[in-house]
Design a protein around this motif. Sequence first.
Motif, PDB file in Angstrom:
ATOM      1  N   SER A 241      -5.447  -5.217   8.589  1.00  0.00           N
ATOM      2  CA  SER A 241      -4.161  -5.240   9.285  1.00  0.00           C
ATOM      3  C   SER A 241      -4.302  -4.807  10.740  1.00  0.00           C
ATOM      4  CB  SER A 241      -3.151  -4.319   8.590  1.00  0.00           C
ATOM      5  OG  SER A 241      -2.882  -4.751   7.276  1.00  0.00           O
TER       6      SER A 241
ATOM      7  N   PRO B 283      -4.681   7.790   3.420  1.00  0.00           N
ATOM      8  CA  PRO B 283      -5.259   7.741   4.773  1.00  0.00           C
ATOM      9  C   PRO B 283      -5.217   6.346   5.392  1.00  0.00           C
ATOM     10  CG  PRO B 283      -6.635   9.062   3.322  1.00  0.00           C
ATOM     11  CD  PRO B 283      -5.604   8.423   2.463  1.00  0.00           C
ATOM     12  N   ASN B 284      -5.507   5.305   4.571  1.00  0.00           N
ATOM     13  CA  ASN B 284      -5.414   3.931   5.052  1.00  0.00           C
ATOM     14  C   ASN B 284      -4.024   3.401   4.723  1.00  0.00           C
ATOM     15  OD1 ASN B 284      -8.165   3.496   6.044  1.00  0.00           O
ATOM     16  ND2 ASN B 284      -8.753   3.736   3.908  1.00  0.00           N
TER      17      ASN B 284
ATOM     18  N   ASN C 240      -4.117   0.358  13.889  1.00  0.00           N
ATOM     19  CA  ASN C 240      -5.532   0.176  13.568  1.00  0.00           C
ATOM     20  C   ASN C 240      -6.229  -0.394  14.795  1.00  0.00           C
ATOM     21  OD1 ASN C 240      -5.288   1.063  10.953  1.00  0.00           O
ATOM     22  ND2 ASN C 240      -5.178  -0.963  10.046  1.00  0.00           N
TER      23      ASN C 240
ATOM     24  N   ARG D 194      -4.415   6.751  14.988  1.00  0.00           N
ATOM     25  CA  ARG D 194      -5.074   5.861  14.028  1.00  0.00           C
ATOM     26  C   ARG D 194      -4.341   5.886  12.693  1.00  0.00           C
ATOM     27  NH1 ARG D 194     -10.854   4.810  15.946  1.00  0.00           N
ATOM     28  NH2 ARG D 194     -10.729   3.277  14.293  1.00  0.00           N
ATOM     29  N   CYS D 195      -4.170   4.674  12.107  1.00  0.00           N
ATOM     30  CA  CYS D 195      -3.541   4.555  10.792  1.00  0.00           C
ATOM     31  C   CYS D 195      -4.558   4.593   9.655  1.00  0.00           C
ATOM     32  CB  CYS D 195      -2.781   3.230  10.686  1.00  0.00           C
ATOM     33  SG  CYS D 195      -1.158   3.237  11.484  1.00  0.00           S
ATOM     34  N   ASP D 196      -5.852   4.621   9.974  1.00  0.00           N
ATOM     35  CA  ASP D 196      -6.873   4.533   8.936  1.00  0.00           C
ATOM     36  C   ASP D 196      -7.515   5.892   8.697  1.00  0.00           C
ATOM     37  OD1 ASP D 196      -8.485   4.899  11.150  1.00  0.00           O
ATOM     38  OD2 ASP D 196      -9.046   2.790  11.288  1.00  0.00           O
ATOM     39  N   ALA D 197      -8.489   5.897   7.789  1.00  0.00           N
ATOM     40  CA  ALA D 197      -9.160   7.148   7.433  1.00  0.00           C
ATOM     41  C   ALA D 197     -10.245   7.524   8.427  1.00  0.00           C
ATOM     42  CB  ALA D 197      -9.761   7.023   6.025  1.00  0.00           C
ATOM     43  N   TYR D 198     -10.410   6.730   9.480  1.00  0.00           N
ATOM     44  CA  TYR D 198     -11.484   6.982  10.440  1.00  0.00           C
ATOM     45  C   TYR D 198     -11.373   8.366  11.070  1.00  0.00           C
ATOM     46  CZ  TYR D 198     -14.699   5.972  14.303  1.00  0.00           C
ATOM     47  OH  TYR D 198     -15.742   5.999  15.194  1.00  0.00           O
TER      48      TYR D 198
ATOM     49  N   THR E 236       0.839  -1.199   0.000  1.00  0.00           N
ATOM     50  CA  THR E 236       0.000   0.000   0.000  1.00  0.00           C
ATOM     51  C   THR E 236       0.878   1.254   0.000  1.00  0.00           C
ATOM     52  OG1 THR E 236      -0.151  -0.061   2.421  1.00  0.00           O
ATOM     53  CG2 THR E 236      -1.913  -1.135   1.190  1.00  0.00           C
TER      54      THR E 236
ATOM     55  N   SER F 223      -6.085  -3.681   4.140  1.00  0.00           N
ATOM     56  CA  SER F 223      -7.327  -3.906   4.873  1.00  0.00           C
ATOM     57  C   SER F 223      -7.198  -5.134   5.768  1.00  0.00           C
ATOM     58  CB  SER F 223      -8.483  -4.099   3.894  1.00  0.00           C
ATOM     59  OG  SER F 223      -9.682  -4.377   4.579  1.00  0.00           O
TER      60      SER F 223
END
Length: 390
Positions: A195, A188-189, A214, A227-231, A183, A193
């Motif tokens: 992980s 953002p992420n 995550n 946070r490592c995600d787009a949340y 990736t 998915s």
Amino acid sequence: DSAIYTNIYIISYNQDPDPGTTDIFGQLLTYWKFNVTLSDATGNGICLPNKNVNCDDKKLCTNGDVCVNGGCVHYCLLTSDCSAKQYCNSVKARLIRDVKRMADLHEVNLAINQYFKNNKTYPTLKSGTYLPGKSISVWPSWQDTLAKDLSIKLPVDPVNKLGVCGGFDTITCWSEQIKKFATDFTLPNILPSGSLAYVYQWLKADKNFQLCTNYETNFKGLDEVNRCDAYKNIDRSASPVITFGADDLSQNEGPFEAYFRIDSKYDIAKNGITIDPIDPAEWRGWMPNWNFAPHSILWYTATADDNVKKLSANKVTLNENSPYAFYTFRVTAKDVNGNVGTTIAKIRICNPKNCEPLNCGQMSDNCGSILVCGDCANGKTCNNSTNTCQ
């Protein structure tokens, strides 16, 4: 209230205590359980990754496993209920891991800032890692390079596993052939998915760093900066969205069943779903078969999909004088951040008529619509009062 509190409890006894005191102390430690209401509300999970052991009526599971859809699974509340190299996916176990992630990253963050005080820069990781300036807790560079720079033994994620990354190494998601990671660290992420791992990257242009993970839950109180995600980029005021499979929930007399879906940025609060009639008087003819209250006859239950709920009721019958009836109700969902979403749905119960071979003309279908049964043949005429050919 669906929020995380990282309280620390200290219990102790006096020096040279009575033996009864130490006995009570030991019992407190043995039987003191946390988040019991969370366990009661969400139940057990299963041990992952699955062992992929097949089973049937002749080939039974062992070691307390249960045969489910042809495969052996082990139910669990805590990861300690699972075998080695497995983890439990119950809500309580996921929450425990998320709290540990917060604690781990807090400690690593302190070490990184101490490094900055000593070196006037954050760890640059110019070499000794797959990508300069970057490391993941599943990469060798996490301990071999970053940990040595920080002069500490770095913690790793409680699961410490990357998601599916086809065409790349299954553990590191790195391809030595093309010298690429699965990736893009700028998105953002950051991680593939699914992980669950820790990430460090030096942000050279900003003269800063990012340390993230995550989470497995979305309870209020998790450090979103990590946070490592787009949340963390979502609209915090976005309301839950409730949808039904059809605008008109039509069904014959008998047991009622329907499904609705709730899509929410935050987890739904405990007891955050309510079902209310639009006009209570409209429903009087259905009592006692229909009732709007938790755990009563018209209510919802969970399904295998956390976002989908099953709405059901016991057998319902129409009033003798009512060939069909419409009944409307409201479903409301409130998330842990206080956002509320609502929608109105309509139930239609009827026993529909169909055109029989001798029927003719137009007649009610018993469900609020008109059936057109056609004309008579062979010189017969239609008796409109009986809708039969004569």
